[in-house]
Design an enzyme around this catalytic site. Structure first.
Site, PDB file in Angstrom:
ATOM      1  N   HIS A 195       4.305 -69.433 -11.030  1.00  0.00           N
ATOM      2  CA  HIS A 195       4.850 -69.389  -9.495  1.00  0.00           C
ATOM      3  C   HIS A 195       3.369 -68.954  -8.800  1.00  0.00           C
ATOM      4  O   HIS A 195       3.241 -69.633  -7.739  1.00  0.00           O
ATOM      5  CB  HIS A 195       5.753 -67.969  -9.410  1.00  0.00           C
ATOM      6  CG  HIS A 195       6.084 -67.806  -8.025  1.00  0.00           C
ATOM      7  ND1 HIS A 195       7.328 -68.666  -7.393  1.00  0.00           N
ATOM      8  CD2 HIS A 195       5.299 -67.118  -7.062  1.00  0.00           C
ATOM      9  CE1 HIS A 195       7.181 -67.985  -6.183  1.00  0.00           C
ATOM     10  NE2 HIS A 195       6.039 -67.147  -5.930  1.00  0.00           N
ATOM     11  N   GLU A 196       2.682 -67.896  -9.297  1.00  0.00           N
ATOM     12  CA  GLU A 196       1.523 -67.292  -8.513  1.00  0.00           C
ATOM     13  C   GLU A 196       0.236 -68.295  -8.334  1.00  0.00           C
ATOM     14  O   GLU A 196      -0.348 -68.515  -7.263  1.00  0.00           O
ATOM     15  CB  GLU A 196       1.121 -65.966  -8.970  1.00  0.00           C
ATOM     16  CG  GLU A 196       1.950 -64.964  -8.876  1.00  0.00           C
ATOM     17  CD  GLU A 196       2.301 -64.688  -7.185  1.00  0.00           C
ATOM     18  OE1 GLU A 196       1.614 -65.127  -6.415  1.00  0.00           O
ATOM     19  OE2 GLU A 196       3.481 -64.293  -7.129  1.00  0.00           O
TER      20      GLU A 196
ATOM     21  N   HIS B 225       0.889 -70.778  -5.441  1.00  0.00           N
ATOM     22  CA  HIS B 225       0.055 -70.376  -4.435  1.00  0.00           C
ATOM     23  C   HIS B 225      -1.158 -70.648  -4.304  1.00  0.00           C
ATOM     24  O   HIS B 225      -1.669 -70.907  -3.206  1.00  0.00           O
ATOM     25  CB  HIS B 225       0.440 -68.675  -4.184  1.00  0.00           C
ATOM     26  CG  HIS B 225       1.770 -68.310  -3.694  1.00  0.00           C
ATOM     27  ND1 HIS B 225       2.492 -69.089  -2.564  1.00  0.00           N
ATOM     28  CD2 HIS B 225       2.682 -67.501  -4.154  1.00  0.00           C
ATOM     29  CE1 HIS B 225       3.555 -68.268  -2.376  1.00  0.00           C
ATOM     30  NE2 HIS B 225       3.759 -67.479  -3.492  1.00  0.00           N
TER      31      HIS B 225
ATOM     32  N   HIS C 155      -1.946 -74.057  -3.390  1.00  0.00           N
ATOM     33  CA  HIS C 155      -1.923 -74.389  -2.265  1.00  0.00           C
ATOM     34  C   HIS C 155      -2.985 -74.013  -1.443  1.00  0.00           C
ATOM     35  O   HIS C 155      -3.178 -74.910  -0.155  1.00  0.00           O
ATOM     36  CB  HIS C 155      -0.609 -73.504  -1.541  1.00  0.00           C
ATOM     37  CG  HIS C 155      -0.043 -74.212  -0.526  1.00  0.00           C
ATOM     38  ND1 HIS C 155       1.273 -73.439   0.143  1.00  0.00           N
ATOM     39  CD2 HIS C 155      -0.346 -75.108   0.613  1.00  0.00           C
ATOM     40  CE1 HIS C 155       1.719 -74.212   1.081  1.00  0.00           C
ATOM     41  NE2 HIS C 155       0.655 -75.039   1.511  1.00  0.00           N
TER      42      HIS C 155
END
Length: 683
Positions: free
Chosen positions: A471-472, A475, A478
């Protein structure tokens, strides 16, 4: 002036402008901030007082270039204050909060500067701007308007005072939480009390105790959410209760770290500020600038899902109650029992023992053969560890990231181990933002809170920790894949209810068969995860969704309840307000407490999620629809990754996020994939 010996005085000469951590000490921050604030104020004054007619270049682009020193020191300091805070860092942070709030107000409430922006905005159709320039002009105008630039002087003075007070209170909330979390770590005298945890976890608890000067004892530290991972394994019911009680007591013990009065004051001041700016409450003010646009839209999604989630949770609770009674006749299911008996169901029904999975999830293998491999196959990225670059803590690791053509994209820092100087939870942040205008590429960090094993032992992750790593890193992608002109739009600088979407999408690769098979190997034997475990993992994913969805919705609805308060509403008892809000929302289940209770809800009372915690499930609508697209189009293929990167990830905030989604997906998002994923098809 700043001393030339100060490491922040000039841009770093390290690769990608990585901060020179080996030369930075706490004493450098105050003078760097003082000089940075003065320099930025002078930059802004020059722009505001420019005798030339306002143009995009001399006003909007000039603002993007302004404040270089302040950007450098802020990018470093606020990462360190979250992940490696000393007492002095916390003192500096408390001093800085009102100063930075006043500085931001001085810029946004500068009438001469706003007049230039307003003139450009009114004539924007005639300026010949490209799409990103036009969006930046519109963004600047909106930001200044929402910050009170159009208010009368008297109201602007009130606004300045409110912002300073809020910045101080929010800092105090966060610092209280860190100290109370450390203070409430559960200390045990005998290893027998930790039965069920497993050898490596018990050894880690002993090491944590030793590091705190408690030789011969065992310490269980607390993570940010209500639910603590250890509770799923601890066989001793009394110890489970101690851990749960410690978790929910944070900020609510009437001691020097108590957050009740701070919460009352924060919500009151936020409501007053919203009223000054023309909104009925803080939630309306915040959400007007998100993709949801209205409180009714955001709250409506939560309210639609709540009854079905609660019904599913009640069904799950009835099953767990039976298991509890078999062990403890006459006992009633409590929050500290839930995860323990849910784990039993997973083992019996799905033949899945999540604790027994840990030996297959060794950190380095998860990182290199899982997280990095998925990014390589999707986007062509490669990663090289750099041992020659300075770190802000010995536990940090640094990787240089290369694009498919061999060009450098930036640096990825990973800081995975828990420590007393680090706040709880997991997050991503940038030290350096990508921008073509400024010639910068990304320096990004992922921070987790994994228990550090004893020296020489492997770091074995739980299934949830593996998910968090993916998940991290979503980020981080992104940010690393950002390809924008202006720093305002870089990477994750998108609406709050859109920012979680790409990271949630990246979670899909955790259980993607070819990725899972690549990293899920026993750390001692190298044997792959036993055949059939993938199917069992996938089958077990939906079990417990009643609990997971309800605990999340309770927190999100609690956030909105606090921030729907108007300026004349008064809360005299935080705990009573919380209980009544949960009851009114229909999510008051004694055995399923909110993921965060009010006094340790750092996301909304100190972080950037006030009136925005709904964004996780709002983003998950987009995420689930995107996962369906990848599945329909062949999954883990380079052309799919390139399409996602080109249409969405690389655009950051430079395009309207929902337009970016529609360009990627070929249509507007649909909710059905989310309902199916969470077993909420009756919602």
């Amino acid at each position: 002036m700043i001393s030339p010996d100060n490491p922040f005085a000039v841009p770093s000469d390290l690769p990608y402008e990585l901060p020179p951590f080996d030369r930075i000490s706490d004493e450098h921050y105050r003078p760097a901030f003082e000089a940075g604030l003065a320099e930025h104020a002078a930059d802004v004054e020059r722009i505001a007082d420019d005798p030339a007619e306002p143009t995009f270049e001399n006003t909007i682009a000039a603002l993007e270039r302004a404040g270089a020193l302040l950007t450098r020191v802020s990018g470093t300091f606020f990462n360190i204050s979250s992940s490696n805070a000393t007492d002095e860092i916390q003192e500096i942070q408390a001093e800085l909060a009102p100063k930075l709030a006043a500085h931001a107000d001085a810029i946004h409430l500068n009438p001469r500067l706003f007049a230039r922006i307003d003139a450009l905005y009114r004539n924007r159709a005639e300026l010949g701007l490209n799409p990103e320039e036009l969006r930046l002009l519109e963004r600047r105008y909106t930001d200044f308007s929402r910050a009170g630039a159009g208010l009368p002087e008297e109201d602007q003075a009130k606004l300045r005072a409110l912002n300073e007070q809020l910045s101080t209170l929010q800092t105090r909330f966060s610092q209280n939480l860190l100290r109370d979390t450390n203070d409430l770590a559960v200390v045990l005298d005998d290893a027998s009390e930790l039965a069920g945890l497993g050898e490596s976890a018990i050894a880690a608890a002993a090491q944590t105790a030793a590091e705190r000067g408690l030789e011969g004892k065992y310490v269980l530290t607390l993570t940010l959410p209500t639910a603590q991972a250890a509770v799923a394994s601890l066989e001793n019911r009394a110890v489970r209760e101690r851990v749960f009680t410690a978790s929910v007591s944070r900020g609510n013990r009437g001691n020097e770290y108590d957050n009740n009065a701070i919460v009352e004051e924060i919500t009151r001041l936020r409501a007053e500020r919203a009223a000054l700016l023309g909104y009925p409450n803080h939630a309306a003010y915040v959400i007007a600038d998100e993709t949801a646009k209205t409180v009714e839209a955001a709250g409506g999604l939560l309210e639609r899902l709540a009854p079905v989630a609660v019904a599913n949770a009640r069904t799950e609770a009835a099953e767990l109650q039976q298991l509890l009674e078999a062990d403890v006749p006459g006992a009633t299911l409590q929050p500290w029992d839930w995860a323990y008996y849910a784990s039993k169901v997973e083992r019996e029904r799905f033949q899945l023992d999540t604790a027994a999975l840990r030996p297959y999830f060794e950190l380095d293998r998860v990182l290199h053969d899982g997280v990095f491999t998925a990014a390589n196959r999707l986007y062509g990225l490669t990663f090289t560890e750099r041992h020659d670059l300075p770190k802000y803590h010995p536990q940090v690791r640094i990787f240089e990231v290369f694009d498919a053509d061999g060009s450098g994209l930036g640096l990825f820092l990973m800081d995975y181990y828990t420590r007393d100087s680090k706040r709880g939870g997991a997050w991503m942040n940038n030290f350096v933002d990508q921008s073509r205008l400024l010639g910068r590429r990304t320096v990004v960090v992922n921070v987790l809170n994994v228990t550090k094993p004893r020296e020489g032992e492997p770091t074995l992750l739980s299934l949830d920790e593996v998910r968090t790593a993916f998940h991290e890193f979503g980020h981080a992608l992104h940010s690393l894949l950002s390809s924008v002109e202006f720093p305002t739009f870089t990477g994750t600088n998108v609406p709050r209810d859109f920012v979680e979407y790409p990271s949630q999408v990246n979670e899909m690769w955790m259980l993607w068969p070819e990725i899972l098979a690549n990293y899920a190997k026993h750390h001692e034997t190298g044997e792959p995860l036993p055949a059939g475990q993938v199917e069992l993992l996938e089958a077990a994913q939906q079990y417990g969704e009643g609990f997971r969805t309800t605990e999340y919705l309770a927190a999100a609805l609690l956030d909105l309840a606090w921030h729907r308060l108007g300026p004349d509403d008064r809360v005299e008892d935080v705990q009573r307000f919380e209980a009544e809000a949960l009851e009114k929302a229909g999510v008051a289940l004694e055995s399923v407490p909110p993921r965060y209770r009010t006094t340790y809800f750092n996301h909304v009372f100190a972080g950037g999620y006030s009136a925005g915690y709904y964004s996780y499930i709002w983003s998950e609508v987009l995420d689930a629809d995107t996962v369906e697209w990848f599945t329909e189009n062949g999954g883990l293929k380079r052309e799919n990754g390139d399409h996602f990167r080109a249409t969405l990830l690389g655009r950051g905030g430079s395009v309207d996020p929902m337009e970016a989604f529609a360009t990627f997906r070929g249509r507007a998002p649909e909710i059905e994939p989310l309902l199916k994923r969470r077993g909420l098809s009756g919602a």
